[in-house]
Design a protein around this motif. Structure first.
Motif, mmCIF file in Angstrom:
data_model
loop_
_atom_site.group_PDB
_atom_site.id
_atom_site.type_symbol
_atom_site.label_atom_id
_atom_site.label_comp_id
_atom_site.label_asym_id
_atom_site.label_seq_id
_atom_site.Cartn_x
_atom_site.Cartn_y
_atom_site.Cartn_z
ATOM 1 N N UNK A 104 0.836 -1.204 0.000
ATOM 2 C CA UNK A 104 0.000 0.000 0.000
ATOM 3 C C UNK A 104 0.871 1.255 0.000
ATOM 4 N N UNK A 105 0.535 2.225 -0.854
ATOM 5 C CA UNK A 105 1.346 3.442 -0.938
ATOM 6 C C UNK A 105 1.474 4.153 0.414
ATOM 7 N N UNK A 106 2.690 4.538 0.759
ATOM 8 C CA UNK A 106 2.999 5.291 1.981
ATOM 9 C C UNK A 106 2.577 4.541 3.237
ATOM 10 N N UNK A 107 2.348 3.240 3.119
ATOM 11 C CA UNK A 107 1.918 2.451 4.266
ATOM 12 C C UNK A 107 0.455 2.643 4.634
ATOM 13 N N UNK A 108 -0.251 3.468 3.876
ATOM 14 C CA UNK A 108 -1.635 3.812 4.224
ATOM 15 C C UNK A 108 -2.589 2.737 3.697
ATOM 16 N N UNK A 245 -10.856 1.202 1.026
ATOM 17 C CA UNK A 245 -9.756 0.266 1.238
ATOM 18 C C UNK A 245 -8.681 0.580 0.197
ATOM 19 N N UNK A 246 -7.491 0.943 0.653
ATOM 20 C CA UNK A 246 -6.412 1.300 -0.267
ATOM 21 C C UNK A 246 -5.985 0.070 -1.083
ATOM 22 N N UNK A 247 -5.744 0.292 -2.349
ATOM 23 C CA UNK A 247 -5.291 -0.777 -3.244
ATOM 24 C C UNK A 247 -3.782 -0.654 -3.420
ATOM 25 N N UNK A 248 -3.033 -1.761 -3.246
ATOM 26 C CA UNK A 248 -1.575 -1.688 -3.412
ATOM 27 C C UNK A 248 -1.210 -1.098 -4.772
ATOM 28 N N UNK A 249 -0.152 -0.291 -4.797
ATOM 29 C CA UNK A 249 0.233 0.323 -6.062
ATOM 30 C C UNK A 249 1.475 1.164 -5.891
ATOM 31 N N UNK A 250 1.708 2.083 -6.827
ATOM 32 C CA UNK A 250 2.914 2.916 -6.794
ATOM 33 C C UNK A 250 3.062 3.623 -5.450
ATOM 34 N N UNK A 251 4.271 3.623 -4.922
ATOM 35 C CA UNK A 251 4.506 4.203 -3.606
ATOM 36 C C UNK A 251 4.450 3.172 -2.503
#
Ligand SMILES: [Ca+2]
Ligand SMILES: [Ca+2]
Ligand SMILES: [Ca+2]
Ligand SMILES: [Ca+2]
Length: 271
Positions: A104-108, A245-251
């Motif tokens: 997840x970007x920035x750990x969020x 829900x954050x989706x894993x991606x860039x960052x």
């Protein structure tokens, strides 16, 4: 005060999101577990189902003041937001599990959307002046019984919602053609204060805004429930638009994700 129990409203969430093909697959909150409107909740903004489904990309399209959401133009439709008065509380549940995914970007891992916005310090040109955030204590839970406080976070105080990447006016009335990603967090180190719209959009880097929460920092691996409480005496009346829900991606924070990303960029530049 009143309490509304909304068991079985998950089906209402179907079709509100722009992702996935079923309610269980969409990244938004799916069910209202409970709602107490409290004292001073905004009149007409007391349907908790408004907090399910996608964040608001175009607010109040039937209003002459409606249009795409920007950091200067927050959602304001009664069917888009639920208001939480003092002493009030909103609890929602995800069908899917919100994980502390290392990609997840920035750990969020979780995003909370309100209708906070920046006052336009150079109206109508759009320069981010004073910030109109409105608090709201956030807690998260995996089982709906044991709750963990998200310290210092205001539910209606996150990065303001941005509906499109290709908007050029702070108060637009016409939709863009390049929608933002409501499952992608803004870099928490980004500070829009004093910036104009173009620089803010660049800083969002494709994100649609929201308040970012790293559940890993709370010692949690996964959650399914989020609740927002407005304490008596807060002096605020937060409005809630959505939970994502954050989706894993860039960052993404993991080394593996970074390597995969680097490879993807190289392949892209090879073309
Ligand atoms: Ca969902
Ligand atoms: Ca995390
Ligand atoms: Ca608000
Ligand atoms: Ca909403």
């Amino acid at each position: 005060m009143r309490v509304v129990r909304c068991a079985g409203v998950a089906a209402i969430g179907v079709g509100l999101g722009g992702f996935g093909t079923s309610a269980s697959a969409d990244p938004w909150a799916d069910e209202v577990v409970g709602y107490t409107q409290g004292t001073g909740a905004a009149s007409g903004f007391t349907d908790p189902v408004s907090a399910l489904g996608s964040p608001t990309r175009i607010t109040s399209p039937a209003s002459p003041f409606g249009g795409p959401t920007t950091p200067f133009q927050g959602a304001f439709g009664a069917d888009e937001l639920v208001s939480i008065g003092e002493g009030g509380q909103l609890t929602v549940r995800f069908d899917n599990v919100v994980r502390n995914d290392p990609g997840n970007p920035f750990g969020i891992d979780l995003l909370v959307f309100g209708n906070a916005f920046y006052f336009d310090a150079a109206f109508p040109d759009g320069v981010a002046g004073a910030f109109a955030g409105e608090g709201g204590v956030i807690e998260v839970s995996n089982d709906g019984v044991t709750w963990t406080l998200v310290p210092g976070a205001g539910a209606d105080s996150g990065f303001p919602t941005l509906g499109f990447n290709d908007i050029t006016e702070p108060f637009p009335t016409v939709a863009g053609i390049d929608p933002t990603d409501f499952t992608r967090p803004v870099d928490p180190g980004f500070n829009p204060s004093g910036l104009g719209l173009a620089d803010i959009i660049a800083g969002y880097d494709g994100s649609g805004g929201g308040l970012g929460i790293d559940i890993g920092a709370l010692g949690l691996d996964q959650i399914r429930f989020v609740r927002v409480t407005n304490p008596i005496g807060s002096g605020f009346t937060p409005e809630i638009d959505a939970f994502a829900d954050v989706v894993p991606g860039p960052g993404g924070g993991s080394v593996v994700a970074a390597i995969v990303l680097l490879g993807a960029r190289r392949r892209r530049s090879d073309r």
